[in-house]
Motif scaffolding. Sequence first.
Motif: not given
Length: 226
Positions: A86-112
């Motif tokens: 279960l820990a592995r599955a949770a970390l996989q979800e975390k990594h997927a979310i972190e990819d989205e975080v990076a995308a949103v951060e890039a979008e936010l930086k471009a917007t700024d």
Amino acid sequence: MGIFSRMTDIINSNINSLLDQAEDPEKMIRLIIQEMEDTLVEVRSSSARVLADRKTAARRLEQVQAEAVSWEQKAKLAISKGREDLARAALQEKHAIEDEVAAVEAELKATDDHISQLNEEVAKLQQKLTDAKAKQKALLMRSKTVESRIKVKRQMHREALDGAFQRFDQFERRMDTLESQLESMDIGREVPADLAAEIDALAENERISDELERLKSEMQGKPDPS
């Protein structure tokens, strides 16, 4: 042409050059100012949408960051319970979310970056508009000055003509006075008309007599005594 491309063209334009080439500089500067004002309204409207998009992106970033933290906590909980799977599955979800975080951060930086560029270009456009209005004011003052000078010159020309005519009238009156004085000096000394006619008749009679004597001499064969 897009609004931002048009704004860039306006910022890079040479107002003085445009006015020098214009047949009617005052009309041209009015059109330039109107274009700038219209562009500013459109840019600010577009900027408002960009700022709204940034707020949405910022909220999304906070959300996905919170989700990443949540999945990490779930992975820790699973490990504490001996559920490494279960820990592995949770970390996989975390990594997927972190990819989205990076995308949103890039979008936010471009917007700024976009907002920063907008602020800079809007400031330049606003300065350009201020300069254009100052140029318009200078043109209006120059036009009024020229009109005023023309009016003054016309008035001076009219006054000069009036003065010349007045001096001419004075000269005519002076000549009339002198002629009148001259005529007054001859009053009482004029030769009567009848006397003048008699004198003229005597002269004519003498001329005829001379001519008559010449003819008589020619007819008699005598030489002309004259």
